[in-house]
Scaffold this motif. Structure first.
Motif, PDB file in Angstrom:
ATOM      1  N   ARG A   1      72.502  63.787   7.012  1.00  0.00           N
ATOM      2  CA  ARG A   1      72.776  64.514   8.256  1.00  0.00           C
ATOM      3  C   ARG A   1      71.721  65.576   8.528  1.00  0.00           C
ATOM      4  O   ARG A   1      71.392  65.856   9.694  1.00  0.00           O
ATOM      5  CB  ARG A   1      74.169  65.147   8.163  1.00  0.00           C
ATOM      6  N   MET A   2      71.171  66.150   7.484  1.00  0.00           N
ATOM      7  CA  MET A   2      70.143  67.174   7.668  1.00  0.00           C
ATOM      8  C   MET A   2      68.909  66.616   8.365  1.00  0.00           C
ATOM      9  O   MET A   2      68.180  67.333   9.041  1.00  0.00           O
ATOM     10  CB  MET A   2      69.749  67.777   6.317  1.00  0.00           C
ATOM     11  N   GLY A   3      68.661  65.326   8.207  1.00  0.00           N
ATOM     12  CA  GLY A   3      67.533  64.718   8.893  1.00  0.00           C
ATOM     13  C   GLY A   3      67.707  64.644  10.397  1.00  0.00           C
ATOM     14  O   GLY A   3      66.739  64.424  11.132  1.00  0.00           O
ATOM     15  N   ASP A   4      68.948  64.810  10.884  1.00  0.00           N
ATOM     16  CA  ASP A   4      69.230  64.750  12.320  1.00  0.00           C
ATOM     17  C   ASP A   4      69.488  66.122  12.914  1.00  0.00           C
ATOM     18  O   ASP A   4      70.095  66.215  13.985  1.00  0.00           O
ATOM     19  CB  ASP A   4      70.450  63.847  12.565  1.00  0.00           C
ATOM     20  N   VAL A   5      69.041  67.181  12.232  1.00  0.00           N
ATOM     21  CA  VAL A   5      69.289  68.535  12.739  1.00  0.00           C
ATOM     22  C   VAL A   5      68.657  68.735  14.107  1.00  0.00           C
ATOM     23  O   VAL A   5      69.237  69.375  14.990  1.00  0.00           O
ATOM     24  CB  VAL A   5      68.771  69.588  11.725  1.00  0.00           C
ATOM     25  N   LEU A   6      67.467  68.187  14.317  1.00  0.00           N
ATOM     26  CA  LEU A   6      66.801  68.322  15.615  1.00  0.00           C
ATOM     27  C   LEU A   6      67.032  67.107  16.508  1.00  0.00           C
ATOM     28  O   LEU A   6      66.374  66.962  17.536  1.00  0.00           O
ATOM     29  CB  LEU A   6      65.290  68.532  15.415  1.00  0.00           C
ATOM     30  N   ASP A   7      67.957  66.259  16.127  1.00  0.00           N
ATOM     31  CA  ASP A   7      68.258  65.051  16.905  1.00  0.00           C
ATOM     32  C   ASP A   7      69.733  65.080  17.286  1.00  0.00           C
ATOM     33  O   ASP A   7      70.594  64.676  16.522  1.00  0.00           O
ATOM     34  CB  ASP A   7      67.935  63.805  16.078  1.00  0.00           C
TER      35      ASP A   7
ATOM     36  N   ALA B   1      53.996  64.376  20.958  1.00  0.00           N
ATOM     37  CA  ALA B   1      53.831  65.502  20.034  1.00  0.00           C
ATOM     38  C   ALA B   1      55.168  66.171  19.749  1.00  0.00           C
ATOM     39  O   ALA B   1      55.468  66.538  18.604  1.00  0.00           O
ATOM     40  CB  ALA B   1      52.842  66.512  20.615  1.00  0.00           C
ATOM     41  N   VAL B   2      56.001  66.317  20.783  1.00  0.00           N
ATOM     42  CA  VAL B   2      57.332  66.907  20.585  1.00  0.00           C
ATOM     43  C   VAL B   2      58.172  66.019  19.676  1.00  0.00           C
ATOM     44  O   VAL B   2      58.853  66.496  18.758  1.00  0.00           O
ATOM     45  CB  VAL B   2      58.030  67.120  21.938  1.00  0.00           C
ATOM     46  N   GLY B   3      58.139  64.708  19.914  1.00  0.00           N
ATOM     47  CA  GLY B   3      58.889  63.788  19.064  1.00  0.00           C
ATOM     48  C   GLY B   3      58.402  63.781  17.634  1.00  0.00           C
ATOM     49  O   GLY B   3      59.201  63.711  16.688  1.00  0.00           O
ATOM     50  N   LEU B   4      57.082  63.883  17.445  1.00  0.00           N
ATOM     51  CA  LEU B   4      56.527  63.922  16.090  1.00  0.00           C
ATOM     52  C   LEU B   4      56.935  65.207  15.382  1.00  0.00           C
ATOM     53  O   LEU B   4      57.229  65.189  14.177  1.00  0.00           O
ATOM     54  CB  LEU B   4      55.007  63.808  16.150  1.00  0.00           C
ATOM     55  N   PHE B   5      56.983  66.306  16.105  1.00  0.00           N
ATOM     56  CA  PHE B   5      57.447  67.568  15.528  1.00  0.00           C
ATOM     57  C   PHE B   5      58.879  67.425  15.008  1.00  0.00           C
ATOM     58  O   PHE B   5      59.204  67.862  13.895  1.00  0.00           O
ATOM     59  CB  PHE B   5      57.355  68.676  16.575  1.00  0.00           C
TER      60      PHE B   5
ATOM     61  N   ALA C   1      60.393  64.668  14.061  1.00  0.00           N
ATOM     62  CA  ALA C   1      60.420  63.770  12.906  1.00  0.00           C
ATOM     63  C   ALA C   1      59.945  64.471  11.640  1.00  0.00           C
ATOM     64  O   ALA C   1      60.546  64.317  10.567  1.00  0.00           O
ATOM     65  CB  ALA C   1      59.555  62.545  13.188  1.00  0.00           C
ATOM     66  N   VAL C   2      58.875  65.259  11.734  1.00  0.00           N
ATOM     67  CA  VAL C   2      58.339  65.966  10.568  1.00  0.00           C
ATOM     68  C   VAL C   2      59.362  66.967  10.037  1.00  0.00           C
ATOM     69  O   VAL C   2      59.591  67.075   8.823  1.00  0.00           O
ATOM     70  CB  VAL C   2      57.009  66.659  10.921  1.00  0.00           C
ATOM     71  N   VAL C   3      59.999  67.707  10.947  1.00  0.00           N
ATOM     72  CA  VAL C   3      61.024  68.672  10.521  1.00  0.00           C
ATOM     73  C   VAL C   3      62.186  67.953   9.847  1.00  0.00           C
ATOM     74  O   VAL C   3      62.723  68.413   8.834  1.00  0.00           O
ATOM     75  CB  VAL C   3      61.510  69.501  11.725  1.00  0.00           C
ATOM     76  N   GLY C   4      62.582  66.790  10.384  1.00  0.00           N
ATOM     77  CA  GLY C   4      63.668  66.027   9.779  1.00  0.00           C
ATOM     78  C   GLY C   4      63.336  65.576   8.369  1.00  0.00           C
ATOM     79  O   GLY C   4      64.180  65.665   7.459  1.00  0.00           O
TER      80      GLY C   4
END
Length: 327
Positions: free
Chosen positions: A252-258, A298-302, A304-307
Motif C-alpha cells: 500500500r505504501m507504493g500507492d501513497v501518491l496514487d 515527468a510528473v508520472g515518473l516522480f 513512480a520513483v517516490v512509490g
C-alpha cells in the motif's frame, strides 16, 4: 566394505557437485526442470506476457520526461533537455497543493480504509453459521464489480441539491440543503466512504484466506485457559495474520501518491478543485487536455520513483523489526 561404500558415495557426491558447476551441466539441469514443470510454466505464460507487453515494454516512454517532446518531430528528433521538466514541476506553485491533497487522501485511506477489510474479516470469522457467512460475503463482494462511473452517478443522485434523496431529507428536517458535491469540506469524506463501500468486502478475501490457516488447537488451548472471544482474537487471530497485514501495508505504501484517477476525476469540479486536484488528475490535465507530454511524463515518473522508495523503505523497516517483508 562399509568404508569403501562410504568413500564411493562421497566421491560420487563430489563428482556431482563438480558437474553441477560446469556450465553445460547447469544448462542441462535447467532444461530438465523446465521440461518437468512445463505445464506450470505454460499457466504462467499469459500473466508473464501481460506484464512484459503492457508494463515493461512501455517503460521506454519515461524517456519523454527528459525531452521537449514534439509529436511532429518524433521521439528521436525531439530536443533533449535533461531535468528541466522536473525543475519546472517542483517550482510550480501548484506542486505543494498537489502534494498536500494527495498525501491527505492517502493518509485517510490508511487510517480508515486499510483497517476496514481486517475488521470485517475478523467479524466474519466469528460467524459460525455457514449460510449466513456465505450470504454476507456475497453481498459485500458485489460493490467491487460495480463500475466507478456508476458509483459516481449514484453519489450524484443521492447527494445533489436538486432532488437528491439525502438533501431532500435534510431540507425536510432542517429547512436548508448541503452542497456535498461542491463543498471542499465534504470531498475527502465522500471519496473515503466510496472506497470503503466499494472495496472493503473484496479486500477481506486475502485476510479470510489467512484466517483459514490459523491452527484450531490454539483456540482450544485458549478456551481451556479461560480466554474469551476478544482475548482469542487479540492473542491468537491477529498475531497469526500479522505477516499478511504487514505485507499488504508495504504494498500500500507504493500507492501513497496514487489515489486513482477515475474516482477523483468524476467528483472533481471547479468548486472543490483546491482539495480535489491530485497528481493523477494533474497528469491527465497537462498531458491529454493541454498536450504537455514531456511535462506530464515527468510528473508520472516522480510518482513512480517516490512509490519505489516508500516500498523499499517500508520493507527495510519491517525487517528491522523482525517481520517478513516482500523480499
Amino acid at each position: 566394505m562399509k568404508l569403501t561404500a562410504e568413500s564411493n558415495s562421497n566421491s560420487s557426491h563430489a563428482q556431482a557437485a563438480r558437474a553441477s558447476r560446469i556450465p553445460g551441466a547447469r544448462r542441462t539441469n535447467l532444461w530438465a526442470r523446465l521440461r518437468k514443470d512445463r505445464w506450470v510454466y505454460l499457466l504462467l505464460a499469459p500473466g508473464l506476457l501481460y506484464f512484459i507487453i503492457f508494463k515493461y515494454v512501455p517503460m521506454w516512454g519515461i524517456l519523454l520526461a527528459f525531452q521537449n517532446f514534439q509529436p511532429f518531430l518524433g521521439f528521436w528528433k525531439s530536443e533533449w533537455i535533461g531535468f528541466e521538466n522536473f525543475r519546472v514541476f517542483f517550482e510550480n506553485p501548484e506542486f505543494w497543493m498537489l502534494l498536500r491533497n494527495t498525501l491527505v487522501l492517502s493518509l485517510y485511506n490508511l487510517l480508515f480504509f486499510f483497517p476496514a477489510p481486517i475488521i470485517l474479516a475478523l467479524l466474519l470469522n466469528e460467524v459460525r453459521r455457514a449460510f449466513f457467512k456465505r450470504t454476507i460475503q456475497t453481498l459485500i463482494y458485489v460493490p467491487h464489480f460495480i463500475s466507478m462511473v456508476i458509483v459516481a452517478s449514484l453519489t450524484y443522485v443521492f447527494l445533489t441539491t436538486q432532488g437528491g434523496i439525502v438533501n431532500a431529507l435534510i431540507e425536510r428536517y432542517t429547512g436548508h440543503t448541503v452542497d456535498f458535491l461542491g463543498s471542499p469540506a465534504w470531498f475527502r469524506p465522500m471519496i473515503i466512504l466510496q472506497t470503503i463501500w466499494k472495496e472493503t468486502g473484496f479486500g477481506t478475501i486475502i485476510f479470510l484466506a489467512a484466517l483459514a490457516g490459523v491452527d484450531v488447537e490454539q483456540y482450544e488451548a485458549a478456551i481451556m485457559d479461560g480466554a474469551n472471544r476478544w482475548r482469542q482474537m487479540w492473542h491468537i487471530t491477529l498475531p497469526s495474520i500479522r505477516n499478511t497485514i504487514i505485507i499488504l501495508l508495504i504494498l500500500r505504501m507504493g500507492d501513497v501518491l496514487d489515489n486513482g484517477f477515475e474516482q477523483i476525476y468524476l467528483l472533481l469540479n471547479p468548486l472543490n478543485r483546491q482539495v480535489a486536484e491530485v497528481f493523477d488528475t494533474y497528469v491527465y490535465t497537462m498531458g491529454i487536455t493541454q498536450g504537455a507530454f514531456s511535462y506530464s511524463t515527468a510528473v508520472g515518473l516522480f510518482k513512480a520513483v517516490v512509490g519505489v522508495i516508500l516500498v523499499v523503505g517500508s520493507n527495510w523497516t519491517a525487517k528491522r523489526f523482525g517481520q517478513s517483508g516482500i523480499y
